[in-house]
Write an enzyme that holds these catalytic residues in place. Structure first.
Site, PDB file in Angstrom:
ATOM      1  N   LYS A 140      -8.086  12.323  -8.056  1.00 29.54           N
ATOM      2  CA  LYS A 140      -7.850  12.021  -9.471  1.00 29.54           C
ATOM      3  C   LYS A 140      -8.084  10.540  -9.645  1.00 29.54           C
ATOM      4  O   LYS A 140      -8.067   9.774  -8.683  1.00 29.54           O
ATOM      5  CB  LYS A 140      -6.420  12.372  -9.867  1.00 29.54           C
ATOM      6  N   HIS A 143      -5.416   5.338 -11.827  1.00 23.84           N
ATOM      7  CA  HIS A 143      -5.225   4.682 -13.126  1.00 23.84           C
ATOM      8  C   HIS A 143      -4.523   3.339 -12.973  1.00 23.84           C
ATOM      9  O   HIS A 143      -4.047   2.982 -11.899  1.00 23.84           O
ATOM     10  CB  HIS A 143      -4.519   5.610 -14.121  1.00 23.84           C
ATOM     11  N   HIS A 146      -1.275   2.753 -11.168  1.00 24.99           N
ATOM     12  CA  HIS A 146      -1.283   2.624  -9.705  1.00 24.99           C
ATOM     13  C   HIS A 146      -1.508   1.175  -9.296  1.00 24.99           C
ATOM     14  O   HIS A 146      -0.982   0.719  -8.288  1.00 24.99           O
ATOM     15  CB  HIS A 146      -2.372   3.512  -9.086  1.00 24.99           C
TER      16      HIS A 146
END
Length: 547
Positions: A140, A143, A146
């Site tokens: 994933k 973003h 993080h």
């Protein structure tokens, strides 16, 4: 003579006048934050904290009067050059010559340990801390949350380590769950082994996006469920493919973290706890904490009155574990493995409820150490886009900040010939990101701006680096940050120091002065640079010497 010694000297004089033991008074004497706009005293005593029967409704004018009376009874000495009364405080200014000499000597004596060796920390017990931070999901997008978790967690780890604590840095990857069933099916259809090796994060993300388009298709759903069931049942072929996804992704993450100056002692993940989560469910059942709903899901009642007004779901109807069950297993495992004094989780504030429930269930299970678990939460960053559009990978952010900084440096008149402009641009650019992020309270949301982050004037990371490349009470600031784990105290101090150094640079020239004066001034700038470097490193910034 460190800040603690000045305090002791002031407390000794106060002790005679107030007839109180000096130890009781030391705690009530605090350093006054340095101001770049006006001259302020160095230390202040809060009257309310030393007057008996001082209640919160004690009138401010009474406290001011008491402060004036006490100030009149005190005398200046070799250490204290000025005593004055403020609103409810008595202010002390330290002899300037003595202060300058002592602080500079201390900076040179302690070097990189300046501030952290202060006796202000002598009563703080050395502890072992486990810190979980960064924790992206494989396949994933990484973003911006993080990134915040990565730099905040790194700061907390650096600070604790500098203060003599033992630290274990854990990256808890999102590497398990139904999405891997979907990813496995997607890879069988759209995957490419070569691309998986050369750029795993990018390729897995592309595969995930493609298969997601068909995620609602009944056949795809069935295949994904089958793939994940095989994973759960340890089927060799599916497990081998999943392991490749994980291993190649970690390899790439390590390279990216290296650019950030971040490392981990342990790469853990939800997959490590898929079996231990079942043990947790068994423990919950044995303790009478696990209840079944009519739908067959497993819940834990967290309500005070045990009326199911607040529950947490810990098991699916088919008996498989959930994210929180794996988190419970991870917490118990870490405490058994590391016997730590504190466990810190660094994530965005949307997960606050999750951690409240996690710590609550651990307490119900009889784990007293749950009291020593802490969630350090942070707000959301809005508006971070690269020139190519929305941020998908951390690498995009680092490349963007490097190219923008390189452009700024090329067009700046003050830029010197630099051996490695790319590396310098990256370090300075990273400082810009970190300082913009750390200036306020971590829990605040903020609007990201490339222009604001990368300007070289004002309170920015670029200005910090600029000061360091051209170029008291630091222990108090470290102490505040160590208490509330907020980096803004250190950031504010370093920026103020930078402004003062910039002024000093103009008004105290080294070149053209007599040798003694030049030497003294050089000492001042070297000391400032040393403290700046120490503080920047704690924040996760690598100081540059040219820019």
């Amino acid at each position: 003579m460190a800040a603690g010694s000045w305090r002791r000297s002031i407390a000794a004089q106060l002790s005679k006048v107030l007839d109180l033991p000096p130890e009781n008074l030391i705690k009530s004497i605090s350093a006054v934050p340095v101001s770049k706009k006006r001259h302020v005293a160095d230390f202040q005593l809060s009257i309310a904290s030393v007057i008996e029967n001082s209640s919160s409704d004690c009138l401010a004018q009474d406290l001011h009067l008491q402060a004036q009376k006490l100030a009149e009874r005190l005398k200046c000495d070799a250490v204290v050059s000025e005593i004055s009364a403020g609103p409810g405080t008595v202010n002390f200014t330290i002899n300037r010559e003595l202060l300058a000499k002592a602080v500079l000597q201390q900076v040179f004596k302690d070097g990189s340990e300046y501030g952290v060796k202060s006796e202000i920390f002598s009563a703080v017990p050395r502890q072992k801390a486990v810190i979980e931070f960064s924790s992206p999901n494989i396949a994933k997008k990484f973003h911006i949350g993080h990134l915040r978790s990565t730099i905040v967690g790194n700061f907390i780890a650096n600070l604790k380590l500098a203060l003599g604590h033992e630290v274990v840095r854990i990256n808890y990857l999102g590497d398990w769950g139904m999405q891997f069933g979907l990813l496995g099916v997607g890879f069988q259809s759209f995957g490419n082994k070569e691309k998986l090796k050369s750029s795993p994060l990018q390729h897995l993300f592309e595969v995930y996006v493609q298969i997601n388009k068909a995620a609602e298709d009944e056949n795809t759903k069935k295949l994904a469920k089958d793939f994940f069931r095989k994973l759960e049942e340890h089927d060799e072929q599916t497990l081998s493919l999943w392991k490749q996804f994980r291993d190649f992704s970690i390899e790439e993450y390590i390279q990216i973290y290296k650019r950030l100056g971040v490392h981990f002692d342990e790469y853990s993940g939800e997959s490590h706890y898929r079996e231990k989560a079942q043990e947790v469910l068994k423990m919950l059942e044995d303790k009478g904490l696990l209840q079944k709903t009519t739908k067959g899901t497993g819940i834990v009642d967290l309500s005070e009155k045990k009326d199911l007004s607040s529950v947490c779901t810990v098991m699916r109807s088919d008996g498989t574990s959930l994210y929180i069950t794996r988190d419970l297993a991870a917490a118990i495992d870490r405490m058994n493995k590391h016997s730590c004094d504190t466990m810190i989780y660094v994530t965005d504030k949307s997960q606050s409820h999750h951690f409240q429930q996690l710590f609550q269930i651990l307490k119900l299970m009889g784990y007293d150490w749950a009291e020593r678990c802490q969630h350090v939460s942070f707000g959301l960053v809005q508006g971070m886009k690269t020139r190519r559009g929305e941020v998908i990978f951390l690498e995009d952010v680092l490349n963007e900040v490097r190219s923008r900084m390189l452009q700024n440096m090329t067009s700046a008149k003050t830029t010197k010939e630099i051996q490695d402009p790319m590396e310098t641009a990256e370090k300075v650019g990273l400082a810009a990101l970190i300082i913009q992020d750390f200036r306020g309270l971590l829990s605040s949301d903020y609007q990201f701006s490339w222009d604001r982050a990368l300007q070289s004037r004002g309170d920015t990371g670029v200005f910090l680096q600029y000061t360091h490349a051209r170029l008291h009470r630091y222990d108090e600031v470290l102490y505040r940050s160590s208490q509330d784990l907020q980096p803004k105290h250190i950031v504010s101090y370093l920026l103020t120091l930078s402004h003062l150094v910039a002024v000093a640079h103009k008004t105290l020239p080294v070149r053209g002065s007599t040798p003694e004066v030049a030497q003294a001034r050089l000492c001042l700038f070297q000391a400032a640079r040393s403290v700046l470097a120490n503080g920047m490193k704690l924040l996760g910034i690598t100081p540059v010497t040219q820019m």
